[in-house]
Write a protein that holds these residues in place. Sequence first.
Motif, PDB file in Angstrom:
ATOM      1  N   ASP A  18       0.814  -1.215   0.000  1.00 42.66           N
ATOM      2  CA  ASP A  18       0.000   0.000   0.000  1.00 42.66           C
ATOM      3  C   ASP A  18       0.850   1.268   0.000  1.00 42.66           C
ATOM      4  N   LEU A  19       2.146   1.126   0.277  1.00 45.28           N
ATOM      5  CA  LEU A  19       3.019   2.288   0.444  1.00 45.28           C
ATOM      6  C   LEU A  19       3.643   2.682  -0.882  1.00 45.28           C
ATOM      7  N   SER A  20       3.650   3.967  -1.161  1.00 42.53           N
ATOM      8  CA  SER A  20       4.284   4.453  -2.382  1.00 42.53           C
ATOM      9  C   SER A  20       5.802   4.393  -2.244  1.00 42.53           C
ATOM     10  N   GLU A  21       6.502   4.467  -3.375  1.00 44.79           N
ATOM     11  CA  GLU A  21       7.968   4.479  -3.334  1.00 44.79           C
ATOM     12  C   GLU A  21       8.483   5.658  -2.531  1.00 44.79           C
ATOM     13  N   GLU A  22       7.833   6.794  -2.653  1.00 42.83           N
ATOM     14  CA  GLU A  22       8.242   7.987  -1.914  1.00 42.83           C
ATOM     15  C   GLU A  22       8.091   7.780  -0.407  1.00 42.83           C
ATOM     16  N   VAL A  23       7.004   7.133  -0.016  1.00 50.77           N
ATOM     17  CA  VAL A  23       6.780   6.852   1.404  1.00 50.77           C
ATOM     18  C   VAL A  23       7.821   5.864   1.920  1.00 50.77           C
ATOM     19  N   VAL A  24       8.101   4.810   1.176  1.00 52.25           N
ATOM     20  CA  VAL A  24       9.101   3.828   1.590  1.00 52.25           C
ATOM     21  C   VAL A  24      10.468   4.499   1.759  1.00 52.25           C
ATOM     22  N   GLU A  25      10.821   5.351   0.809  1.00 50.08           N
ATOM     23  CA  GLU A  25      12.090   6.084   0.906  1.00 50.08           C
ATOM     24  C   GLU A  25      12.106   6.962   2.149  1.00 50.08           C
ATOM     25  N   GLY A  26      10.997   7.625   2.427  1.00 48.07           N
ATOM     26  CA  GLY A  26      10.908   8.463   3.616  1.00 48.07           C
ATOM     27  C   GLY A  26      11.052   7.670   4.900  1.00 48.07           C
ATOM     28  N   ILE A  27      10.472   6.482   4.939  1.00 53.38           N
ATOM     29  CA  ILE A  27      10.575   5.632   6.130  1.00 53.38           C
ATOM     30  C   ILE A  27      12.017   5.196   6.350  1.00 53.38           C
ATOM     31  N   LYS A  28      12.691   4.819   5.295  1.00 55.44           N
ATOM     32  CA  LYS A  28      14.103   4.419   5.423  1.00 55.44           C
ATOM     33  C   LYS A  28      14.950   5.578   5.961  1.00 55.44           C
ATOM     34  N   LYS A  29      14.688   6.771   5.483  1.00 57.47           N
ATOM     35  CA  LYS A  29      15.418   7.943   5.984  1.00 57.47           C
ATOM     36  C   LYS A  29      15.198   8.125   7.476  1.00 57.47           C
ATOM     37  N   ARG A  30      13.966   7.937   7.905  1.00 57.03           N
ATOM     38  CA  ARG A  30      13.649   8.108   9.333  1.00 57.03           C
ATOM     39  C   ARG A  30      14.340   7.054  10.180  1.00 57.03           C
ATOM     40  N   ILE A  31      14.412   5.826   9.662  1.00 60.62           N
ATOM     41  CA  ILE A  31      15.082   4.752  10.402  1.00 60.62           C
ATOM     42  C   ILE A  31      16.570   5.041  10.519  1.00 60.62           C
ATOM     43  N   LEU A  32      17.209   5.435   9.406  1.00 58.88           N
ATOM     44  CA  LEU A  32      18.648   5.711   9.453  1.00 58.88           C
ATOM     45  C   LEU A  32      18.952   6.877  10.381  1.00 58.88           C
ATOM     46  N   ASP A  33      18.173   7.945  10.291  1.00 58.84           N
ATOM     47  CA  ASP A  33      18.396   9.113  11.145  1.00 58.84           C
ATOM     48  C   ASP A  33      18.267   8.729  12.615  1.00 58.84           C
ATOM     49  N   SER A  34      17.264   7.946  12.947  1.00 54.43           N
ATOM     50  CA  SER A  34      17.027   7.554  14.343  1.00 54.43           C
ATOM     51  C   SER A  34      18.154   6.685  14.873  1.00 54.43           C
ATOM     52  N   ILE A  35      18.611   5.744  14.062  1.00 56.19           N
ATOM     53  CA  ILE A  35      19.685   4.855  14.494  1.00 56.19           C
ATOM     54  C   ILE A  35      20.976   5.646  14.732  1.00 56.19           C
ATOM     55  N   GLY A  36      21.308   6.555  13.826  1.00 59.44           N
ATOM     56  CA  GLY A  36      22.522   7.345  13.988  1.00 59.44           C
ATOM     57  C   GLY A  36      22.507   8.157  15.263  1.00 59.44           C
ATOM     58  N   ILE A  37      21.394   8.825  15.532  1.00 55.97           N
ATOM     59  CA  ILE A  37      21.274   9.624  16.744  1.00 55.97           C
ATOM     60  C   ILE A  37      21.413   8.737  17.975  1.00 55.97           C
ATOM     61  N   ALA A  38      20.789   7.568  17.929  1.00 55.58           N
ATOM     62  CA  ALA A  38      20.876   6.634  19.057  1.00 55.58           C
ATOM     63  C   ALA A  38      22.315   6.244  19.351  1.00 55.58           C
TER      64      ALA A  38
END
Length: 453
Positions: A18-38
Amino acid sequence: MTTTADFADFIDATEYDDLSEEVVEGIKKRILDSIGIALGSIGDEPVEIVRETVRELDPEGGACGIWGSDETASPPEAAMMNTALIRYLDYMDALLLPGETPHPSDNVGAAIASAEYADCSGEDLITGVGIAYEVHGEMADKAPGRDIGWDHIHVTFGSTAAACKLMGLDYEGIRNAVGIATAAYNPLRVTRTGEISMWKGIASANLARNAVYTTMLAKNGMEGPVDAFEGQKGWKEIVQERDFQVEFTPCERILEVMTKKYMAGTHAQTAIEGLLELLERDDIDPHDIEQLHLVTYESAKHVMGGGEGDRHVPKNREQADHSIPYTLAAAALDGQLMKEQYEQERITRDDVRELMGKMTVEGSAELTERFEAGEQPYNITVTTADGSEHRIEKTAFEGHPTNPMSWEQLEEKFHGIAKDAFPESHRNEIVETVRNLEQYETSDLTALLNARS
């Protein structure tokens, strides 16, 4: 009126396709950003207090890893620890909403712990994180809690939604979990007002942990108040005396999320960038500043400019990163705003205290309207020792939804903040795995996160 059935309908039905390519890309960005900060917050006192507590609660470890270490814990305690790592530095993402400034990355720790526990695929994890951001953002938009005294209450819903999806709860199980979470976890805004304490950076982790625990209870058959919103003494009667109706999209809220460029509270991002640009443009020595006046939107003035307690004399890191005067003064004097600017000796030094004393913050109805229309506006006026005035107007910063960071910029941020946790080759493996997460299992990612160099 919103009901637990609305959540169950959305969580149960939403799938990766159900997720668009743009949404999937956005989710990956959020995961990477969160992991780095952690990874960048490892070793800071409040998160290490959480670590010691998790060790006491789970002395034999558990099914989920603690990032940046070889330690393990139960899903709720891993969610607590890893969310504390994401949240503590105040470098996490945010949504710029009229009545609330939620941080949906508060849900990433719970989502990864739930996915690791349930042995989910990378596609499943992407879906769970997307659901969390959608639920968190929609609730914060339709039912903001800041002005009535609730503190980031919406983490409860986002993390519960992700955990329900990833642990495979059925429709009724989701309703029970959402009902319990709605009735049980109502944090107070005092966490972020007045004399701010360590708890400011940890409170969201407690909600994430409770959400995972609640989901596991519902998974094992615990029934909850499925009328938690509309029922007698429920949300509408006790928390917010108005009707509201959530309207979920295919996780498109993720596209509205901002990425922090500076390690500071959300509302200071445009101001910091604008001041640094002004100083460079007009070749101003920050020591020559006689007065610095900022005009901005009411939420910025309220949260970081003095509306919830004096922000001109911070006593600790938690107060400093929530202060427009401190974050601007430290950035101007040091040319950056990273962990070094929040060391106790830096916070109390005379030069930064002197410059803070020259700052005033004014709220503007016009700029508030522009903020509510999607900007993060600031008008900055600097008066120097020779009497000259220098002005700059900014509507957004690099990382704002109207000027989002590229994947390459996020990689640079990731490596910059996580450099002490893992060597570069290991960090590159993490980046590659997140970048192509749909081709991996969650266990592939957590194996990388749970190794310690």
